[in-house]
Scaffold this motif. Structure first.
Motif, PDB file in Angstrom:
ATOM      1  N   ARG A 137     -34.674 -28.976 103.852  1.00 55.57           N
ATOM      2  CA  ARG A 137     -34.412 -27.887 102.907  1.00 55.57           C
ATOM      3  C   ARG A 137     -35.725 -27.477 102.254  1.00 55.57           C
ATOM      4  NH1 ARG A 137     -28.845 -28.869  99.573  1.00 55.57           N
ATOM      5  NH2 ARG A 137     -27.601 -29.727 101.271  1.00 55.57           N
ATOM      6  N   SER A 138     -35.941 -26.175 102.218  1.00 55.78           N
ATOM      7  CA  SER A 138     -37.136 -25.624 101.575  1.00 55.78           C
ATOM      8  C   SER A 138     -36.712 -24.608 100.523  1.00 55.78           C
ATOM      9  CB  SER A 138     -38.038 -24.949 102.615  1.00 55.78           C
ATOM     10  OG  SER A 138     -38.504 -25.868 103.540  1.00 55.78           O
ATOM     11  N   PRO A 139     -36.189 -25.103  99.405  1.00 57.84           N
ATOM     12  CA  PRO A 139     -35.743 -24.158  98.378  1.00 57.84           C
ATOM     13  C   PRO A 139     -36.921 -23.389  97.788  1.00 57.84           C
ATOM     14  CG  PRO A 139     -35.629 -26.408  97.551  1.00 57.84           C
ATOM     15  CD  PRO A 139     -36.021 -26.483  99.001  1.00 57.84           C
ATOM     16  N   VAL A 140     -36.716 -22.096  97.619  1.00 56.89           N
ATOM     17  CA  VAL A 140     -37.742 -21.249  97.005  1.00 56.89           C
ATOM     18  C   VAL A 140     -37.036 -20.500  95.881  1.00 56.89           C
ATOM     19  CG1 VAL A 140     -39.496 -19.491  97.403  1.00 56.89           C
ATOM     20  CG2 VAL A 140     -38.848 -21.015  99.251  1.00 56.89           C
ATOM     21  N   ARG A 141     -36.866 -21.197  94.779  1.00 58.98           N
ATOM     22  CA  ARG A 141     -36.087 -20.628  93.683  1.00 58.98           C
ATOM     23  C   ARG A 141     -36.900 -20.456  92.423  1.00 58.98           C
ATOM     24  NH1 ARG A 141     -31.192 -24.722  94.795  1.00 58.98           N
ATOM     25  NH2 ARG A 141     -32.821 -26.161  94.180  1.00 58.98           N
ATOM     26  N   GLY A 142     -38.194 -20.800  92.477  1.00 55.15           N
ATOM     27  CA  GLY A 142     -39.005 -20.696  91.280  1.00 55.15           C
ATOM     28  C   GLY A 142     -38.863 -21.887  90.365  1.00 55.15           C
ATOM     29  N   SER A 156     -40.099 -28.336  98.281  1.00 45.85           N
ATOM     30  CA  SER A 156     -39.867 -27.312  97.279  1.00 45.85           C
ATOM     31  C   SER A 156     -41.080 -26.404  97.139  1.00 45.85           C
ATOM     32  CB  SER A 156     -39.567 -27.987  95.937  1.00 45.85           C
ATOM     33  OG  SER A 156     -39.370 -27.040  94.929  1.00 45.85           O
ATOM     34  N   ALA A 157     -40.835 -25.083  97.177  1.00 46.84           N
ATOM     35  CA  ALA A 157     -41.908 -24.108  96.995  1.00 46.84           C
ATOM     36  C   ALA A 157     -41.536 -23.186  95.848  1.00 46.84           C
ATOM     37  CB  ALA A 157     -42.116 -23.300  98.263  1.00 46.84           C
ATOM     38  N   GLU A 200     -39.319 -26.076  89.412  1.00 43.55           N
ATOM     39  CA  GLU A 200     -40.249 -27.175  89.644  1.00 43.55           C
ATOM     40  C   GLU A 200     -39.673 -28.061  90.751  1.00 43.55           C
ATOM     41  OE1 GLU A 200     -43.225 -27.769  88.262  1.00 43.55           O
ATOM     42  OE2 GLU A 200     -43.049 -25.907  87.134  1.00 43.55           O
ATOM     43  N   PRO A 201     -40.529 -28.724  91.528  1.00 45.98           N
ATOM     44  CA  PRO A 201     -40.029 -29.624  92.573  1.00 45.98           C
ATOM     45  C   PRO A 201     -39.047 -30.665  92.034  1.00 45.98           C
ATOM     46  CG  PRO A 201     -42.365 -29.255  92.875  1.00 45.98           C
ATOM     47  CD  PRO A 201     -41.988 -28.609  91.566  1.00 45.98           C
ATOM     48  N   ALA A 202     -39.286 -31.184  90.853  1.00 48.80           N
ATOM     49  CA  ALA A 202     -38.376 -32.179  90.276  1.00 48.80           C
ATOM     50  C   ALA A 202     -36.973 -31.597  90.107  1.00 48.80           C
ATOM     51  CB  ALA A 202     -38.903 -32.666  88.931  1.00 48.80           C
ATOM     52  N   GLU A 203     -36.894 -30.365  89.645  1.00 49.09           N
ATOM     53  CA  GLU A 203     -35.587 -29.730  89.459  1.00 49.09           C
ATOM     54  C   GLU A 203     -34.855 -29.557  90.784  1.00 49.09           C
ATOM     55  OE1 GLU A 203     -35.985 -26.797  85.721  1.00 49.09           O
ATOM     56  OE2 GLU A 203     -37.492 -26.453  87.281  1.00 49.09           O
ATOM     57  N   ASP A 204     -35.595 -29.162  91.822  1.00 52.55           N
ATOM     58  CA  ASP A 204     -34.979 -29.010  93.149  1.00 52.55           C
ATOM     59  C   ASP A 204     -34.469 -30.341  93.679  1.00 52.55           C
ATOM     60  OD1 ASP A 204     -35.204 -26.241  93.515  1.00 52.55           O
ATOM     61  OD2 ASP A 204     -37.246 -26.413  94.278  1.00 52.55           O
ATOM     62  N   LEU A 205     -35.283 -31.386  93.577  1.00 50.88           N
ATOM     63  CA  LEU A 205     -34.867 -32.703  94.081  1.00 50.88           C
ATOM     64  C   LEU A 205     -33.633 -33.208  93.346  1.00 50.88           C
ATOM     65  CD1 LEU A 205     -38.248 -34.536  94.606  1.00 50.88           C
ATOM     66  CD2 LEU A 205     -36.500 -34.178  96.323  1.00 50.88           C
TER      67      LEU A 205
END
Length: 129
Positions: free
Chosen positions: A69-74, A36-37, A76-81
Motif C-alpha cells: 500500500r502506498s497511501p498518498v493522503r498528505g 507512505s508518501a 504523516e507516515p505514522a498516521e498511515d501506519l
C-alpha cells in the motif's frame, strides 16, 4: 490477521522489511507493506513504484503473502501506519529505527515515537546492521 511494516528504501526500511517477512513465515500470516508518501498522486516517484512492485514479487517468490500500500493522503507516515494497522486489525507493526539528534527530533518530529505511543497493537522496532 497480518503484520504491517513501514517501508522506505533505506537500510532501516530494509531491516524492518526483512524482519517482518521472517515473522510472517514463522506465524503463517500475511504482510502489508506500507510506503507512505505525502502530497498528491503525482508525488509518487515512478522508480520507487517499480521498486515496490519488484519487492512484492520477491516476497511472493519467497513464500510471503504480501500486499503493498502506498497511501498518498498528505498524512504523516505514522498516521498511515496506525490507520492501516487499525483497519486490518494487525497482529503488530514492524518499523526500522535510526539514531537522531535531539534537535532533529525537535524539528522533524519522530514517526517512530508516535507509532510506539499510539499504535493499536504491539510494535517491533528493529535497527539496521
Amino acid at each position: 490477521m497480518a503484520i504491517v511494516v513501514g517501508y522506505v528504501p533505506t537500510k532501516e526500511g530494509r531491516a524492518a522489511l526483512t524482519r517482518a517477512a521472517e515473522e510472517c513465515k514463522l506465524r503463517g500470516t500475511s504482510l502489508v507493506v506500507v510506503n507512505s508518501a505525502r502530497g498528491g498522486r503525482d508525488m509518487v516517484d515512478p522508480e520507487q513504484r517499480d521498486g515496490l512492485d519488484n519487492l512484492a514479487s520477491d516476497l511472493k517468490a519467497d513464500g510471503v503473502e504480501v500486499e503493498v500500500r502506498s497511501p498518498v493522503r498528505g498524512l504523516e507516515p505514522a498516521e498511515d501506519l496506525i490507520a492501516i494497522a487499525e483497519e486490518i486489525n494487525a497482529d503488530f507493526i514492524v518499523i526500522g529505527l535510526r539514531r537522531r539528534t535531539p534537535v532533529g527530533k525537535l524539528i522533524l518530529g519522530s514517526n517512530a515515537q508516535r507509532i510506539l505511543l499510539d499504535s493499536p497493537c504491539p510494535v517491533l522496532a528493529v535497527k539496521a546492521d
